[in-house]
Design a protein around this motif. Structure first.
Motif, PDB file in Angstrom:
ATOM      1  N   PRO A   1       9.760  11.272 -21.249  1.00 46.90           N
ATOM      2  CA  PRO A   1       9.751  12.309 -20.210  1.00 46.90           C
ATOM      3  C   PRO A   1       8.691  12.008 -19.158  1.00 46.90           C
ATOM      4  CG  PRO A   1       9.917  13.297 -22.384  1.00 46.90           C
ATOM      5  CD  PRO A   1       9.672  11.833 -22.608  1.00 46.90           C
ATOM      6  N   MET A   2       9.063  12.136 -17.897  1.00 45.85           N
ATOM      7  CA  MET A   2       8.150  11.806 -16.815  1.00 45.85           C
ATOM      8  C   MET A   2       7.074  12.879 -16.686  1.00 45.85           C
ATOM      9  SD  MET A   2      10.891  10.376 -14.028  1.00 45.85           S
ATOM     10  CE  MET A   2       9.635   9.770 -12.904  1.00 45.85           C
ATOM     11  N   LYS A   3       5.828  12.459 -16.636  1.00 48.91           N
ATOM     12  CA  LYS A   3       4.711  13.387 -16.561  1.00 48.91           C
ATOM     13  C   LYS A   3       4.577  13.953 -15.148  1.00 48.91           C
ATOM     14  CE  LYS A   3       2.079  10.796 -20.041  1.00 48.91           C
ATOM     15  NZ  LYS A   3       0.818  10.046 -20.289  1.00 48.91           N
ATOM     16  N   PRO A   4       3.980  15.127 -15.025  1.00 53.46           N
ATOM     17  CA  PRO A   4       3.692  15.664 -13.691  1.00 53.46           C
ATOM     18  C   PRO A   4       2.790  14.717 -12.904  1.00 53.46           C
ATOM     19  CG  PRO A   4       3.466  17.383 -15.353  1.00 53.46           C
ATOM     20  CD  PRO A   4       3.628  16.087 -16.094  1.00 53.46           C
ATOM     21  N   ILE A   5       2.964  14.706 -11.596  1.00 52.60           N
ATOM     22  CA  ILE A   5       2.232  13.808 -10.706  1.00 52.60           C
ATOM     23  C   ILE A   5       1.594  14.636  -9.605  1.00 52.60           C
ATOM     24  CG2 ILE A   5       2.357  11.590  -9.490  1.00 52.60           C
ATOM     25  CD1 ILE A   5       5.363  11.543 -10.389  1.00 52.60           C
ATOM     26  N   SER A   6       0.394  14.239  -9.179  1.00 50.34           N
ATOM     27  CA  SER A   6      -0.279  14.949  -8.093  1.00 50.34           C
ATOM     28  C   SER A   6      -0.640  13.985  -6.972  1.00 50.34           C
ATOM     29  CB  SER A   6      -1.541  15.652  -8.607  1.00 50.34           C
ATOM     30  OG  SER A   6      -2.412  14.730  -9.239  1.00 50.34           O
ATOM     31  N   PHE A   7      -0.571  14.505  -5.746  1.00 52.43           N
ATOM     32  CA  PHE A   7      -0.832  13.695  -4.559  1.00 52.43           C
ATOM     33  C   PHE A   7      -1.717  14.469  -3.584  1.00 52.43           C
ATOM     34  CE2 PHE A   7       3.444  12.868  -6.084  1.00 52.43           C
ATOM     35  CZ  PHE A   7       3.534  11.486  -6.138  1.00 52.43           C
ATOM     36  N   LEU A   8      -2.448  13.710  -2.787  1.00 53.22           N
ATOM     37  CA  LEU A   8      -3.084  14.228  -1.580  1.00 53.22           C
ATOM     38  C   LEU A   8      -2.408  13.538  -0.407  1.00 53.22           C
ATOM     39  CD1 LEU A   8      -5.293  15.786  -0.028  1.00 53.22           C
ATOM     40  CD2 LEU A   8      -6.788  13.791  -0.337  1.00 53.22           C
ATOM     41  N   LEU A   9      -1.795  14.314   0.490  1.00 54.65           N
ATOM     42  CA  LEU A   9      -1.125  13.771   1.663  1.00 54.65           C
ATOM     43  C   LEU A   9      -1.943  14.101   2.905  1.00 54.65           C
ATOM     44  CD1 LEU A   9       2.608  14.776   0.990  1.00 54.65           C
ATOM     45  CD2 LEU A   9       1.383  12.710   0.256  1.00 54.65           C
TER      46      LEU A   9
ATOM     47  N   ASP B   1      -3.685  12.135  -8.635  1.00 58.43           N
ATOM     48  CA  ASP B   1      -3.307  10.795  -9.065  1.00 58.43           C
ATOM     49  C   ASP B   1      -3.302   9.791  -7.913  1.00 58.43           C
ATOM     50  OD1 ASP B   1      -2.884  11.607 -11.732  1.00 58.43           O
ATOM     51  OD2 ASP B   1      -0.888  12.342 -11.224  1.00 58.43           O
ATOM     52  N   TYR B   2      -2.724  10.196  -6.780  1.00 55.64           N
ATOM     53  CA  TYR B   2      -2.539   9.250  -5.677  1.00 55.64           C
ATOM     54  C   TYR B   2      -2.747   9.943  -4.336  1.00 55.64           C
ATOM     55  CZ  TYR B   2      -0.217   6.849  -9.520  1.00 55.64           C
ATOM     56  OH  TYR B   2       0.070   6.297 -10.736  1.00 55.64           O
ATOM     57  N   MET B   3      -2.980   9.116  -3.311  1.00 57.96           N
ATOM     58  CA  MET B   3      -3.090   9.630  -1.951  1.00 57.96           C
ATOM     59  C   MET B   3      -2.203   8.797  -1.037  1.00 57.96           C
ATOM     60  SD  MET B   3      -6.452  10.068   0.535  1.00 57.96           S
ATOM     61  CE  MET B   3      -6.240  10.726   2.201  1.00 57.96           C
ATOM     62  N   ALA B   4      -1.631   9.434  -0.030  1.00 56.36           N
ATOM     63  CA  ALA B   4      -0.849   8.740   0.986  1.00 56.36           C
ATOM     64  C   ALA B   4      -1.286   9.226   2.355  1.00 56.36           C
ATOM     65  CB  ALA B   4       0.646   8.974   0.794  1.00 56.36           C
ATOM     66  N   VAL B   5      -1.442   8.295   3.276  1.00 55.44           N
ATOM     67  CA  VAL B   5      -1.817   8.600   4.655  1.00 55.44           C
ATOM     68  C   VAL B   5      -0.652   8.220   5.556  1.00 55.44           C
ATOM     69  CG1 VAL B   5      -3.415   8.083   6.538  1.00 55.44           C
ATOM     70  CG2 VAL B   5      -4.259   8.212   4.187  1.00 55.44           C
ATOM     71  N   ILE B   6      -0.167   9.171   6.334  1.00 52.25           N
ATOM     72  CA  ILE B   6       0.972   8.941   7.228  1.00 52.25           C
ATOM     73  C   ILE B   6       0.484   9.046   8.669  1.00 52.25           C
ATOM     74  CG2 ILE B   6       3.256   9.727   7.941  1.00 52.25           C
ATOM     75  CD1 ILE B   6       1.943  10.918   4.623  1.00 52.25           C
ATOM     76  N   HIS B   7       0.659   7.976   9.429  1.00 51.47           N
ATOM     77  CA  HIS B   7       0.280   8.004  10.839  1.00 51.47           C
ATOM     78  C   HIS B   7       1.379   8.695  11.639  1.00 51.47           C
ATOM     79  CE1 HIS B   7      -3.338   5.426  10.698  1.00 51.47           C
ATOM     80  NE2 HIS B   7      -2.781   5.007   9.586  1.00 51.47           N
TER      81      HIS B   7
ATOM     82  N   VAL C   1       2.637   4.020   6.788  1.00 52.07           N
ATOM     83  CA  VAL C   1       2.168   4.691   5.578  1.00 52.07           C
ATOM     84  C   VAL C   1       1.230   3.771   4.809  1.00 52.07           C
ATOM     85  CG1 VAL C   1       2.843   5.736   3.379  1.00 52.07           C
ATOM     86  CG2 VAL C   1       4.284   6.039   5.403  1.00 52.07           C
ATOM     87  N   LYS C   2       0.122   4.332   4.355  1.00 45.11           N
ATOM     88  CA  LYS C   2      -0.786   3.627   3.457  1.00 45.11           C
ATOM     89  C   LYS C   2      -0.996   4.490   2.225  1.00 45.11           C
ATOM     90  CE  LYS C   2      -1.591  -0.130   5.742  1.00 45.11           C
ATOM     91  NZ  LYS C   2      -1.098  -1.430   5.195  1.00 45.11           N
ATOM     92  N   THR C   3      -0.977   3.877   1.052  1.00 43.24           N
ATOM     93  CA  THR C   3      -1.121   4.636  -0.181  1.00 43.24           C
ATOM     94  C   THR C   3      -1.753   3.773  -1.259  1.00 43.24           C
ATOM     95  OG1 THR C   3       0.071   5.903  -1.872  1.00 43.24           O
ATOM     96  CG2 THR C   3       1.217   4.010  -0.917  1.00 43.24           C
ATOM     97  N   ASP C   4      -2.354   4.420  -2.246  1.00 45.14           N
ATOM     98  CA  ASP C   4      -2.919   3.692  -3.383  1.00 45.14           C
ATOM     99  C   ASP C   4      -1.954   3.667  -4.567  1.00 45.14           C
ATOM    100  OD1 ASP C   4      -3.126   6.370  -4.007  1.00 45.14           O
ATOM    101  OD2 ASP C   4      -5.142   6.237  -4.851  1.00 45.14           O
ATOM    102  N   ILE C   5      -0.711   4.059  -4.357  1.00 46.78           N
ATOM    103  CA  ILE C   5       0.301   3.933  -5.414  1.00 46.78           C
ATOM    104  C   ILE C   5       0.625   2.453  -5.590  1.00 46.78           C
ATOM    105  CG2 ILE C   5       2.617   4.590  -6.182  1.00 46.78           C
ATOM    106  CD1 ILE C   5       2.442   6.953  -4.206  1.00 46.78           C
ATOM    107  N   PRO C   6       0.520   1.900  -6.784  1.00 47.88           N
ATOM    108  CA  PRO C   6       0.809   0.480  -6.986  1.00 47.88           C
ATOM    109  C   PRO C   6       2.246   0.126  -6.602  1.00 47.88           C
ATOM    110  CG  PRO C   6      -0.303   1.406  -8.903  1.00 47.88           C
ATOM    111  CD  PRO C   6       0.064   2.561  -8.028  1.00 47.88           C
ATOM    112  N   VAL C   7       2.443  -1.096  -6.111  1.00 45.46           N
ATOM    113  CA  VAL C   7       3.763  -1.545  -5.676  1.00 45.46           C
ATOM    114  C   VAL C   7       4.782  -1.422  -6.803  1.00 45.46           C
ATOM    115  CG1 VAL C   7       5.100  -3.530  -4.868  1.00 45.46           C
ATOM    116  CG2 VAL C   7       2.833  -3.097  -3.924  1.00 45.46           C
ATOM    117  N   SER C   8       4.395  -1.814  -8.017  1.00 39.15           N
ATOM    118  CA  SER C   8       5.333  -1.762  -9.143  1.00 39.15           C
ATOM    119  C   SER C   8       5.809  -0.336  -9.395  1.00 39.15           C
ATOM    120  CB  SER C   8       4.667  -2.319 -10.410  1.00 39.15           C
ATOM    121  OG  SER C   8       3.493  -1.575 -10.726  1.00 39.15           O
ATOM    122  N   LEU C   9       4.912   0.635  -9.241  1.00 38.26           N
ATOM    123  CA  LEU C   9       5.280   2.026  -9.469  1.00 38.26           C
ATOM    124  C   LEU C   9       6.129   2.554  -8.321  1.00 38.26           C
ATOM    125  CD1 LEU C   9       5.015   4.272 -11.492  1.00 38.26           C
ATOM    126  CD2 LEU C   9       2.863   4.956 -10.409  1.00 38.26           C
TER     127      LEU C   9
END
Length: 353
Positions: free
Chosen positions: A66-74, A157-163, A266-274
């Protein structure tokens, strides 16, 4: 002879049909390969992966469990020419996604909310990504994520920056958005090229107009001014429409262009594989229900001042979506400029898909 003629005709039809199907299948294979290569290039450009830290949550990993909950800062960032070289963070959102229940909670943080961290000077919320970026561009995303995580005592868990230039291009690629403009908007700034001119009412907005819609705050041309709260509500409306467009037939057909824009903007610290896994699992990750929790507050120049109870309610909603209990240890008034506790006024706007 009479029987051979129809047989030859049928044979020709079969050969022609097989040939056409072969071309179509070959074309699909080529296009699939093209999209795969384009996606791989885009993902590598987007990802600013950092080594995993001991104990770091592995939210969203798809291993058959089961996929765990995920959190982001956008963060939505604007660093256009004409802005004096400054980097304005015009949108900040905390997102908690539960893939199993297909629910997500979005908490919009007012850009003008005063934060009071211990190690850095007290500033508006939109200050801190630029602060970390100017200190170390490569570490800006993980450091900003850690800053907000520690400030609010929540897991991110992760952050994404959108220009915002990429946002504008994305909306244009998707053919515009059907937006209900809540008020007449008129603002001109000759220094940075801003020229907002929107009329109240439902209409199709292109990329520039949609960006004007979500950014509008003040007027120098006779229209009423807007609040951070109203901006947050506009962001919610636009976010919901973008998700709908991207998962529509037209959106999927235009993924090549979308991937180009994402790679550039877009820039993010989410790994490419993920990121690759999530693309393959997008149907499972896409929420059916979005709960928007905007933070209301009063304007006390130059800050937006929410109530302590409102902030607590918003953070509790975020933690609840991650399956976490409310945090009674966080002294909100110590980290955010807030009014004294009063009856809760946070409104939750649920967008059902």
């Amino acid at each position: 002879m009479g029987e051979k003629q129809p047989n030859r005709l049928r044979k020709k039809i079969v050969i022609a049909t097989v040939s056409v199907l072969g071309v179509l299948v070959g074309g699909v294979a080529v296009y699939t390969g093209y999209l795969y290569n384009k996606a791989d290039t885009a993902l590598n450009r987007m990802a600013a992966a950092q080594p995993a830290k001991p104990g770091q949550p592995a939210g969203g990993e798809t291993t058959g469990q089961p996929m765990k909950p995920i959190s982001f800062l956008l963060a939505g960032v604007d660093n256009r020419e004409g802005g004096g070289g400054s980097m304005n963070t015009d949108a900040l959102m905390l997102v908690a996604l539960n893939p199993e229940t297909k629910d997500a909670t979005v908490v919009s943080l007012p850009r003008d909310m005063r934060l009071k961290p211990k190690q850095i000077s007290s500033q508006k919320a939109n200050y801190y990504y630029a602060y970390h970026y100017n200190k170390d561009k490569e570490a800006a995303i993980p450091n900003t994520k850690q800053f907000f995580s520690e400030l609010f005592n929540i897991p991110i868990d992760y952050m994404a920056v959108i220009h915002f230039d990429g946002f504008r291009k994305l909306v244009d690629t998707l053919g515009g958005l059907n937006i209900d403009v809540d008020m007449d908007m008129r603002y001109v700034d000759t220094e940075d090229g801003t020229d907002i001119n929107l009329k109240k009412g439902r209409q199709i907005l292109d990329g520039k107009e949609t960006l004007d819609f979500v950014r509008y705050r003040k007027s120098n041309q006779g229209t009423a001014e807007s609040s951070d709260l109203a901006r947050n509500e506009r962001q919610h409306q636009v976010l919901g429409q973008l998700l709908d467009k991207l998962t529509s037939f037209n959106g999927i057909a235009q993924w090549g262009s979308v991937l180009d824009i994402a790679g550039e903007s877009v820039k993010t610290d989410i790994p490419v594989s993920l990121l690759r896994e999530w693309i393959l699992q997008y149907g499972k990750l896409k929420p059916d229900r979005l709960e928007f929790v905007p933070l209301e507050g009063r304007w006390d120049s130059p800050y937006i001042v929410p109530t302590e109870e409102d902030v607590k309610t918003a953070l509790t909603a975020f933690r609840s979506r991650l399956g976490l209990p409310a945090d009674d240890s966080l002294k909100i008034a110590n980290v955010i400029g807030v009014d004294s506790p009063e009856p809760n006024t946070v409104t939750k706007d649920t967008y059902r898909r």
